[in-house]
Design an enzyme around this catalytic site. Structure first.
Site, PDB file in Angstrom:
ATOM      1  N   HIS A 170       0.807  -1.183   0.081  1.00 45.01           N
ATOM      2  CA  HIS A 170      -0.038  -0.215  -0.048  1.00 45.01           C
ATOM      3  C   HIS A 170       0.892   1.120   0.153  1.00 45.01           C
ATOM      4  O   HIS A 170       0.513   2.094  -0.704  1.00 45.01           O
ATOM      5  CB  HIS A 170      -0.916  -0.108   1.301  1.00 45.01           C
ATOM      6  CG  HIS A 170      -2.277  -0.829   1.137  1.00 45.01           C
ATOM      7  ND1 HIS A 170      -3.106  -0.499   0.262  1.00 45.01           N
ATOM      8  CD2 HIS A 170      -2.573  -1.971   1.689  1.00 45.01           C
ATOM      9  CE1 HIS A 170      -4.181  -1.561   0.180  1.00 45.01           C
ATOM     10  NE2 HIS A 170      -3.871  -2.349   1.124  1.00 45.01           N
TER      11      HIS A 170
ATOM     12  N   GLY B  73       7.296 -10.298 -16.795  1.00 46.86           N
ATOM     13  CA  GLY B  73       6.514 -10.809 -15.687  1.00 46.86           C
ATOM     14  C   GLY B  73       6.907 -10.339 -14.448  1.00 46.86           C
ATOM     15  O   GLY B  73       8.102 -10.040 -14.286  1.00 46.86           O
TER      16      GLY B  73
ATOM     17  N   GLY C 227       6.266 -12.849 -11.957  1.00 48.43           N
ATOM     18  CA  GLY C 227       6.728 -14.160 -11.374  1.00 48.43           C
ATOM     19  C   GLY C 227       5.507 -14.601 -10.047  1.00 48.43           C
ATOM     20  O   GLY C 227       5.714 -15.469  -9.463  1.00 48.43           O
TER      21      GLY C 227
ATOM     22  N   GLY D  93       2.010 -14.765 -11.388  1.00 44.19           N
ATOM     23  CA  GLY D  93       0.678 -14.825 -12.102  1.00 44.19           C
ATOM     24  C   GLY D  93       0.132 -16.217 -11.876  1.00 44.19           C
ATOM     25  O   GLY D  93      -1.038 -16.418 -11.393  1.00 44.19           O
ATOM     26  N   LEU D  94       0.979 -17.305 -11.882  1.00 45.09           N
ATOM     27  CA  LEU D  94       0.663 -18.538 -11.735  1.00 45.09           C
ATOM     28  C   LEU D  94       0.501 -18.850 -10.062  1.00 45.09           C
ATOM     29  O   LEU D  94      -0.228 -19.624  -9.722  1.00 45.09           O
ATOM     30  CB  LEU D  94       1.750 -19.531 -12.141  1.00 45.09           C
ATOM     31  CG  LEU D  94       1.836 -19.773 -13.643  1.00 45.09           C
ATOM     32  CD1 LEU D  94       2.773 -20.772 -14.050  1.00 45.09           C
ATOM     33  CD2 LEU D  94       0.581 -20.051 -14.338  1.00 45.09           C
TER      34      LEU D  94
END
Length: 430
Positions: free
Chosen positions: A186, A371, A373, A375-376
């Site tokens: 945040h 990316g 790292g 996402g998956l």
């Protein structure tokens, strides 16, 4: 002398018979005593009777040894009968507060969570394991909740054993970690947003005028390259912060939404719309094949995010002018969503780790794709929170297929479980 031998055998047989009868009578007396009084920590009171009661002091019977071993365990053990009545409880389970006052005065009952797990085990015949937080005391109080790892196993057609391990400290550390990540993320959002705005302003200020001296043009070109790089990296950092916040929410910082029917037609249309620009830039076609009208149960926004991450991952690791295929395979209890690409594939030794956070199968290529790292990792947690899973099959150099499995029916919830905390810390991108 032959008759002496025969008499000896007869006397030996008689002695064996008498001894066997005495042992049998003693076993029956012990069984009657046990049935009438209950075990040492039997919820109905009474005392435990050793299997070899009557032996001299100092010799411990098998039943007494088993009882003492059970009582010495740090994990709680509760055995429920067909009516979900506790028939065996050890002291650790009592200390954890897994028992409640029964309907009648002087009786006890198992915690509702235990009864729910036992009912699910009897219906499905499958072992159940869950980690959750239970409030302490009758009103919860101000103290930290009790973290428990519950494991329910069927002993026979009617009785279920529930094992409870205290994982309060690990849950506390997980909460501290999640709060730290959320707070830092945040705080980072504001300066990252400012960097992006400043980079955009710098790009506008470094536009080359039509008639410009060579020296000035070179300076402007250098400044513009730096501004573009700042804008690119700040945008990447912004995505990383957003995905960290999303992963923190999925890991238990916020309660899971109530499962609702989600139309997969809308999910597929939303995913194709979100990934259209990225796919067009590489000349990749995103195609869908499968029936229409399929419905899964869960959170529409989370499911759309999971499928989008899979498609974006496929696009990032595919070459230009290739194809990414989306397919839906409906079933009675589950619906599977396949995302297949024609990309570089994944090495066999990386398949078990690609769902871990920040794991990179190819560091250089991962930096080139931009990316984060995560996402998956997000896909895995969304699938787990929905009671499903995500699998992958791949051939190095021959593309990959990710399969997201989601429930096709509303979950059975005769008694809702408290919000589960993080069970696994795994997760992520290639």
């Amino acid at each position: 002398m032959d008759w002496v031998y025969r008499v000896g055998l007869l006397l030996a047989a008689l002695a064996f018979g008498v001894a066997a009868g005495m042992l049998l009578a003693r076993g029956r007396r012990s069984a009657r005593a046990t049935a009438g009084t209950g075990g040492a920590d039997d919820p109905r009171g009474g005392r435990a009777v050793d299997m070899d009661e009557g032996q001299p002091q100092g010799k411990t019977g098998l039943k007494g040894l088993g009882r003492r071993s059970l009582d010495s365990l740090r994990v709680g053990v509760v055995v429920l009968d067909a009516d979900d009545e506790p028939v065996l409880v050890n002291p650790a389970a009592r200390a954890m507060g897994l028992l409640r006052s029964g309907g009648a005065p002087g009786t006890i009952a198992a915690h509702p969570i235990l009864r729910t797990l036992a009912g699910q085990v009897r219906r499905t015949g499958v072992r159940r394991e869950v980690e959750l937080d239970l409030p302490r005391g009758r009103a919860g109080g101000a103290s930290a909740p009790l973290g428990l790892h519950l494991r329910a196993v069927a002993l026979n057609a009617t009785h279920v054993a529930v094992e409870a391990a205290d994982v309060t400290e690990s849950h506390r550390l997980a909460r501290v970690r999640r709060d730290f990540v959320a707070n830092v993320s945040h705080e980072l959002k504001t300066p990252i947003g400012a960097l992006q705005l400043l980079a955009e302003a710098l790009l506008d200020a470094t536009e080359l005028p039509e008639p410009a001296p060579d020296a000035q043009s070179e300076d402007l070109l250098a400044a513009r390259r730096f501004a573009e790089r700042i804008h690119h990296e700040s945008a990447r950092m912004g995505r990383l912060v957003n995905e960290l916040l999303e992963l923190t929410r999925l890991q238990g910082a916020e309660p899971l939404p109530t499962p609702e029917p989600v139309a997969l037609d809308w999910v597929i249309a939303e995913v194709i719309d979100r990934t259209r620009t990225t796919a067009s830039a590489k000349g990749i076609d995103v195609e869908y094949t499968g029936p229409k009208g399929a419905t899964v149960y869960g959170s529409d926004s989370q499911i759309a995010t999971a499928v989008t991450n899979l498609v974006e991952n496929a696009i990032a690791y595919s070459g230009e002018d290739t194809k990414v295929s989306l397919a839906v395979r409906p079933g009675d209890d589950w619906i599977e969503i396949d995302v297949a690409d024609e990309g570089i594939g994944i090495a066999p030794h990386d398949l078990d780790r690609i769902f871990e956070r920040f794991y990179r199968a190819d560091q250089a290529r991962s930096r080139a794709t931009g990316g984060t790292g995560l996402g998956l990792a997000i896909v895995k947690h969304i699938a787990t929170n929905h009671g499903g899973r995500v699998d992958v099959s791949s051939t190095l150099g021959g593309g990959s297929t990710f399969t997201l499995r989601l429930p096709a029916r509303p979950p059975e919830s005769p008694l809702p479980l408290p919000a589960a905390t993080e069970i696994e810390s795994g997760a992520t991108g290639r």
